[in-house]
Design an enzyme around this catalytic site. Sequence first.
Site, PDB file in Angstrom:
ATOM      1  N   TYR A  50       7.878  11.046 -12.233  1.00 40.73           N
ATOM      2  CA  TYR A  50       8.755  10.538 -11.179  1.00 40.73           C
ATOM      3  C   TYR A  50      10.004  11.402 -11.057  1.00 40.73           C
ATOM      4  O   TYR A  50      10.516  11.917 -12.035  1.00 40.73           O
ATOM      5  CB  TYR A  50       9.182   9.094 -11.461  1.00 40.73           C
ATOM      6  CG  TYR A  50       8.088   8.080 -11.347  1.00 40.73           C
ATOM      7  CD1 TYR A  50       6.840   8.397 -10.817  1.00 40.73           C
ATOM      8  CD2 TYR A  50       8.287   6.772 -11.775  1.00 40.73           C
ATOM      9  CE1 TYR A  50       5.836   7.450 -10.722  1.00 40.73           C
ATOM     10  CE2 TYR A  50       7.295   5.811 -11.670  1.00 40.73           C
ATOM     11  CZ  TYR A  50       6.070   6.156 -11.167  1.00 40.73           C
ATOM     12  OH  TYR A  50       5.073   5.218 -11.069  1.00 40.73           O
ATOM     13  N   SER A 198       4.243  -1.279  -5.871  1.00 45.18           N
ATOM     14  CA  SER A 198       4.285  -1.384  -4.409  1.00 45.18           C
ATOM     15  C   SER A 198       3.996  -2.816  -3.950  1.00 45.18           C
ATOM     16  O   SER A 198       3.163  -3.041  -3.061  1.00 45.18           O
ATOM     17  CB  SER A 198       3.291  -0.407  -3.758  1.00 45.18           C
ATOM     18  OG  SER A 198       3.645   0.926  -4.022  1.00 45.18           O
ATOM     19  N   PRO A 199       4.669  -3.808  -4.534  1.00 39.68           N
ATOM     20  CA  PRO A 199       4.375  -5.202  -4.183  1.00 39.68           C
ATOM     21  C   PRO A 199       4.816  -5.574  -2.774  1.00 39.68           C
ATOM     22  O   PRO A 199       4.454  -6.640  -2.283  1.00 39.68           O
ATOM     23  CB  PRO A 199       5.161  -5.993  -5.235  1.00 39.68           C
ATOM     24  CG  PRO A 199       6.311  -5.106  -5.580  1.00 39.68           C
ATOM     25  CD  PRO A 199       5.741  -3.712  -5.546  1.00 39.68           C
ATOM     26  N   LEU A 200       5.585  -4.684  -2.133  1.00 42.45           N
ATOM     27  CA  LEU A 200       6.010  -4.921  -0.756  1.00 42.45           C
ATOM     28  C   LEU A 200       5.423  -3.872   0.194  1.00 42.45           C
ATOM     29  O   LEU A 200       6.027  -3.493   1.196  1.00 42.45           O
ATOM     30  CB  LEU A 200       7.536  -4.936  -0.672  1.00 42.45           C
ATOM     31  CG  LEU A 200       8.188  -6.097  -1.442  1.00 42.45           C
ATOM     32  CD1 LEU A 200       9.695  -5.948  -1.484  1.00 42.45           C
ATOM     33  CD2 LEU A 200       7.785  -7.433  -0.830  1.00 42.45           C
ATOM     34  N   GLY A 201       4.227  -3.395  -0.161  1.00 38.86           N
ATOM     35  CA  GLY A 201       3.527  -2.459   0.726  1.00 38.86           C
ATOM     36  C   GLY A 201       4.326  -1.210   1.018  1.00 38.86           C
ATOM     37  O   GLY A 201       4.393  -0.773   2.167  1.00 38.86           O
TER      38      GLY A 201
END
Length: 315
Positions: A50, A198-201
Amino acid sequence: MQTRKLGREGLEVSALGLGTMMMPNDEESVRTIQGALDLGVTMFDTADIYGEFLQQRFGINEKLVGRALKGRREEAVIATKFGITHSQGPKGDPAYIKKSVDASLFHLGIDYIDLYYQHRPDPNTPIEETVGTLADLVKEGKIRYIGLSEASPDLIRRAHSVHPISAVETEYSLWSREVEDEILPLLKELGIGFVPYSPLGRGFLTGQIKKFDDLPEDDYRRYYPRFQGENFVKNLEVVTLLETMASQKGCTAAQLGLAWLLVQGDHIVPIPGTKRLDRVQENLGALQVSLSENDLAEIERISPKGIAMGSRFPG
């Protein structure tokens, strides 16, 4: 702060973590990480690649996390990953792991890593060999718990037979629900925690992205199929419906999406990523959102499995 357990080995973290992948190594990011810790967030997710991956400089994001948490190490659970290389494909052989863990410890400026994930499975190294090496690192005290990322059910089961796996990290949100078929039932069976990234797309489900041009010119999401052309238009229709429902419940679309994830199981700990502290505060508001059976049925109607147009990744 509500807490949840990941696995059966004793790892306990805040019910929501913080993903740091998209954070630049600057003072705002430091303040956001420290502010999240002040608010009760204990789990911080990074990886050796990252940061400035395209410049082939490993450890940039790890250095940020280590700098932000310096002096407060015992308050935080630090998760990092190894195994994605620039040119050799996924790696999981013992020599590579030993080199990688030492590099991550150096970049983070810490003596041990709480949760150490294999970032992607190595097709050329048996998972038993990889996890065996990680188990040795647990014995040595360099890591405390073992995790896998984007692993298949077969690999998870084989890995867990060598040493208990505490967490599996894979994409999961209202528009990426593939894990519901096999992964989630298996993790429940084996007592392994689940960490949705990426729980919020990738930000789409927050409702903050209304058109393609809202994405900066250097934003990696411009290359993702779900953000392009007709896919964008169709996916935005779903988000608009979720926004309407959220407004009726007195919360934001992001809070609604995270609250939905949290009720999928008490072993689930989403790690929404943001570089802004106000977004961290908003996300934590999801912990106060209560969803009735009728709410869940309405969410299922709006965003059933497979509703998202376009594949998860480019290519």
